[in-house]
Design a protein around this motif. Structure first.
Motif, short mmCIF file in Angstrom:
data_model
loop_
_atom_site.label_atom_id
_atom_site.label_comp_id
_atom_site.label_asym_id
_atom_site.label_seq_id
_atom_site.Cartn_x
_atom_site.Cartn_y
_atom_site.Cartn_z
N UNK A 141 0.81 -1.23 0.00
CA UNK A 141 0.00 0.00 0.00
C UNK A 141 0.84 1.27 0.00
N UNK A 142 2.13 1.13 0.31
CA UNK A 142 3.01 2.30 0.26
C UNK A 142 3.10 2.85 -1.16
N UNK A 143 2.82 2.00 -2.14
CA UNK A 143 2.92 2.40 -3.54
C UNK A 143 1.52 2.34 -4.16
N UNK A 144 0.67 3.30 -3.88
CA UNK A 144 -0.76 3.18 -4.24
C UNK A 144 -1.05 3.08 -5.72
N UNK A 145 -0.33 3.82 -6.56
CA UNK A 145 -0.59 3.75 -8.00
C UNK A 145 -0.16 2.40 -8.57
N UNK A 146 0.98 1.90 -8.11
CA UNK A 146 1.41 0.56 -8.53
C UNK A 146 0.42 -0.49 -8.01
N UNK A 147 -0.07 -0.27 -6.80
CA UNK A 147 -1.02 -1.21 -6.20
C UNK A 147 -2.28 -1.33 -7.06
N UNK A 148 -2.74 -0.21 -7.59
CA UNK A 148 -3.95 -0.23 -8.42
C UNK A 148 -3.76 -1.07 -9.68
N UNK A 149 -2.55 -1.02 -10.21
CA UNK A 149 -2.28 -1.69 -11.48
C UNK A 149 -1.66 -3.07 -11.32
N UNK A 150 -1.43 -3.48 -10.07
CA UNK A 150 -0.57 -4.65 -9.82
C UNK A 150 -1.05 -5.90 -10.56
N UNK A 151 -2.33 -6.17 -10.51
CA UNK A 151 -2.84 -7.41 -11.11
C UNK A 151 -2.75 -7.41 -12.63
N UNK A 152 -2.51 -6.25 -13.21
CA UNK A 152 -2.44 -6.17 -14.68
C UNK A 152 -1.12 -5.54 -15.14
N UNK A 153 -0.09 -5.58 -14.27
CA UNK A 153 1.18 -4.94 -14.61
C UNK A 153 1.77 -5.47 -15.90
N UNK A 154 1.55 -6.75 -16.17
CA UNK A 154 2.12 -7.33 -17.40
C UNK A 154 1.52 -6.71 -18.65
#
Length: 289
Positions: A72-85
């Motif tokens: 959660x420290x990285x909120x924008x990355x967290x939002x996209x995490x499941x689709x980062x690929x």
């Protein structure tokens, strides 16, 4: 002695290789993320690959892999995490630069090498594998390289409060007296002879630990054998390193008829008991080596 000096005194800790220190459960390195002070410890569990974002980085000019856990420290990355690929690498890297900057700065300071992001990691880590660390609520892993291990694997990165440090058993002997004695007098000692011990009851016994430090109530000092005669309790004992660090190692005065030994330069010369000559305590020789 200061706590770290005390740990340095014992070879099982002082001679630890950098890799042994990094792998120890006592490993703890200080780091800062902005104004927050964190302690880096080895992670007990490394998150699965899907929970880690792996980056190709360099420390100095050396290539490494850095894997950062979902947080959660990285909120924008967290939002996209499941689709980062599915996200363009340039966008992922821009988010890393923006949100993970304090983490990257901490690692740069801890490893003491300039950290640069090369891109997303496409190759597995080098032969040494990865070292996973926990820092507060963050988990990350970095290539286990000679550089990383060498920088982190130093004695100051041991947590002296760790049970694996404090529970270390160390051999010890109780010293009741130390005095000079001419060589000819030592050579002529025979069963039944007595050596007066005015120290008994007047000077606190010392606990000589591993022949390296001397502990008395309230403190610990380096021990150096200066060649004097020493009267020890006949029975060897042991102490915990944690008790030494706490300064609570001490010994009572011996009881009358306690078994003793006479030692010079680390070698036992005679065995005997605590007796009296008049009103004075004495070492009564019972046998010579």
């Amino acid at each position: 002695m200061k706590p770290l000096e005390l740990v340095f005194a014992f070879p099982q800790w002082a001679k630890m290789a950098p890799g042994e220190i990094v792998d120890s459960t006592a490993f703890a390195a200080a780091g800062r993320m902005g104004e927050e002070t964190l302690t880096l410890r080895r992670a007990s569990v490394t998150p699965a690959g899907s929970q880690m974002l792996s980056l190709a980085v360099t420390f100095g000019d050396e290539p490494h892999t850095l894997s950062i856990s979902r947080s959660p420290r990285f909120p924008e990355l967290e939002k996209l995490w499941d689709t980062l690929s599915e996200v363009p690498p340039a966008i992922v890297l821009a988010l890393v630069e923006r949100e993970c900057g304090m983490l990257l700065q901490m690692l740069e300071n801890v490893i003491r090498r300039q950290l640069k992001i090369v891109g997303l990691a496409t190759e597995p880590a080098a032969d040494g594998g990865m070292l996973a660390f926990q820092a507060g609520d963050l988990t990350f892993a970095v290539t286990r390289s000679e550089t990383v291990v060498g920088v982190l694997g130093v004695l100051r990165n041991l947590d002296l409060a760790s049970e694996c440090v404090r529970s270390t058993d160390l051999p010890a002997r109780i010293e009741y007296a130390a005095f000079a004695l001419p060589a000819e007098d030592l050579a002529s000692l025979a069963p039944g002879d007595a050596l007066l011990l005015p120290e008994i009851g007047a000077v606190a016994p010392r606990v000589i630990v591993d022949g390296r430090v001397a502990a008395v109530s309230g403190g610990v000092d380096e021990f150096a054998d200066d060649g004097r005669i020493r009267i020890f309790a006949a029975e060897a004992s042991s102490v915990k390193l944690g008790d030494l660090l706490d300064g609570i190692v001490s010994a009572p005065a011996p009881a009358e008829n306690a078994q003793l030994c006479l030692v010079r330069n680390g070698q036992t010369v005679a065995h005997g008991r605590l007796g009296r000559v008049g009103d004075q305590f004495a070492f009564i020789v019972e046998a010579k080596e």
